[in-house]
Design a protein around this motif. Sequence first.
Motif, mmCIF file in Angstrom:
data_model
loop_
_atom_site.group_PDB
_atom_site.id
_atom_site.type_symbol
_atom_site.label_atom_id
_atom_site.label_comp_id
_atom_site.label_asym_id
_atom_site.label_seq_id
_atom_site.Cartn_x
_atom_site.Cartn_y
_atom_site.Cartn_z
ATOM 1 N N VAL A 219 0.972 -1.106 -0.050
ATOM 2 C CA VAL A 219 0.023 0.206 -0.088
ATOM 3 C C VAL A 219 0.853 1.319 0.105
ATOM 4 O O VAL A 219 1.813 1.315 0.850
ATOM 5 C CB VAL A 219 -1.144 -0.006 1.344
ATOM 6 C CG1 VAL A 219 -1.692 1.395 1.309
ATOM 7 C CG2 VAL A 219 -1.725 -1.267 1.248
ATOM 8 N N PHE A 220 0.781 2.260 -1.063
ATOM 9 C CA PHE A 220 1.547 3.368 -0.981
ATOM 10 C C PHE A 220 0.724 4.593 -0.716
ATOM 11 O O PHE A 220 -0.249 5.042 -1.519
ATOM 12 C CB PHE A 220 2.159 3.459 -2.755
ATOM 13 C CG PHE A 220 3.025 2.373 -2.839
ATOM 14 C CD1 PHE A 220 4.472 2.341 -2.422
ATOM 15 C CD2 PHE A 220 2.688 1.190 -3.523
ATOM 16 C CE1 PHE A 220 5.255 1.158 -2.826
ATOM 17 C CE2 PHE A 220 3.609 0.115 -3.745
ATOM 18 C CZ PHE A 220 4.699 0.226 -3.284
ATOM 19 N N ASP A 221 1.009 5.335 0.348
ATOM 20 C CA ASP A 221 0.185 6.226 0.671
ATOM 21 C C ASP A 221 0.947 7.731 0.855
ATOM 22 O O ASP A 221 1.919 7.842 1.242
ATOM 23 C CB ASP A 221 -0.029 6.179 2.408
ATOM 24 C CG ASP A 221 -0.998 7.120 2.916
ATOM 25 O OD1 ASP A 221 -1.481 7.651 2.394
ATOM 26 O OD2 ASP A 221 -0.971 6.916 4.178
ATOM 27 N N ALA A 222 0.358 8.436 -0.025
ATOM 28 C CA ALA A 222 0.784 9.807 -0.452
ATOM 29 C C ALA A 222 0.141 10.873 0.268
ATOM 30 O O ALA A 222 0.527 11.920 0.327
ATOM 31 C CB ALA A 222 0.581 10.135 -1.942
ATOM 32 N N VAL A 223 -0.809 10.505 1.158
ATOM 33 C CA VAL A 223 -1.644 11.310 2.158
ATOM 34 C C VAL A 223 -1.197 11.474 3.479
ATOM 35 O O VAL A 223 -1.116 12.403 4.058
ATOM 36 C CB VAL A 223 -3.007 11.040 1.725
ATOM 37 C CG1 VAL A 223 -3.833 12.243 2.714
ATOM 38 C CG2 VAL A 223 -3.587 11.268 0.631
ATOM 39 N N ALA A 224 -1.076 10.173 4.011
ATOM 40 C CA ALA A 224 -0.788 10.160 5.688
ATOM 41 C C ALA A 224 -1.727 10.686 6.507
ATOM 42 O O ALA A 224 -2.722 10.888 5.905
ATOM 43 C CB ALA A 224 0.954 10.579 5.756
ATOM 44 N N GLY A 225 -1.318 11.097 7.489
ATOM 45 C CA GLY A 225 -2.383 11.801 8.473
ATOM 46 C C GLY A 225 -2.855 10.501 9.299
ATOM 47 O O GLY A 225 -2.792 9.184 9.150
ATOM 48 N N PRO A 226 -4.219 10.752 9.631
ATOM 49 C CA PRO A 226 -5.132 9.598 10.423
ATOM 50 C C PRO A 226 -5.471 8.574 9.459
ATOM 51 O O PRO A 226 -5.950 7.462 9.804
ATOM 52 C CB PRO A 226 -6.334 10.438 11.028
ATOM 53 C CG PRO A 226 -5.909 12.051 10.883
ATOM 54 C CD PRO A 226 -4.918 12.046 9.761
#
Length: 332
Positions: A219-226
């Motif tokens: 899973v590649f997350d470009a947003v991050a945060g909660p």
Amino acid sequence: MARTVRFHEIGGPEVMRLEEVETGEPGPGEVRLRVDAIGINRAEALFRSGRYIEPVKHLPAGLGSEAAGVIEAVGPGVTGFEVGQAVSVVPSFSYNDYGMYAERAIAPASALLHRPDGVDAVSGASVWMPYLTAYGAMVEVGGMRAGDVAVLNAASSSVGLAAIHTADRVGATPIAVTRTRAKRQRLLEEGAAEVIVSEEEDVAERVLALTGGRGAEYVFDAVAGPGVVDLARAVAADGTLFLWGGQSGQPTPYPGFELGMPALNLRTYTVHEITRNAGRMRRAAAFVASGLRTGAFRSVVDRLFPLEEIVQAHRHMESNIQFGKIVVTVAH
């Protein structure tokens, strides 16, 4: 003197100014470029607003690490590059040291790539960072293989699109995540095997359904945060969740796991892991150049802005309505 974008205070797009600045001569290991096109990167907006992983060390400050142009002068000790050659600049340096938002700019020779035949300035300024980022995380670091499943949020960004193409090229299955239905069809046309609309569907539940309950290897997350907590539910046992962007601007918790949930590999990543390592950079550049030759890879440009409209270009980027790369062109 060359028109150069600088900002004298931390803030929104409006703090950027186009000023006449002396470019100077290249020092050891440097070249001077006539800049023809500039790729706009979300990291630059974070740096300008004081939210980047590296703080602004001095004001006024410059911006920009992706560009295409022609070498005008070569400094001492530079080998492999000559005056008159068309090149691209890739992110491998600090915004505190160099900036490409300008008519002419000094760049480290270590950040240059020869521009392949048939790649114009707009493509040369927009194609490298997305594919170097995608290849680096997915293949070089992550070891993604044929048959793996890769989930990509912010999929309509330039890196997201490059990641779709990269997954397709190695035989993996790219599942794109987008906030609204507006970009769904275009993501499918770009090669996404499935598109999940996060405003309408539970992302993790949909991924588990698509993978027979297994989850995604990557899973590649470009947003991050909660939202990272929910995305973690989509990761397969021994899978990896890569944090390769921070578009949310919010603190990112480490996902907690209840008894019986699988182990999770959580890793941050930046393109500098590739561009600042000679061996990795050589492999990455060869992979991207091969994809460009065969047509598997290409620049997806959302919109062009002239240098005089750099403020509008950043506002457009922060609107999050773009599909692909925003490029600024420089008239000479």
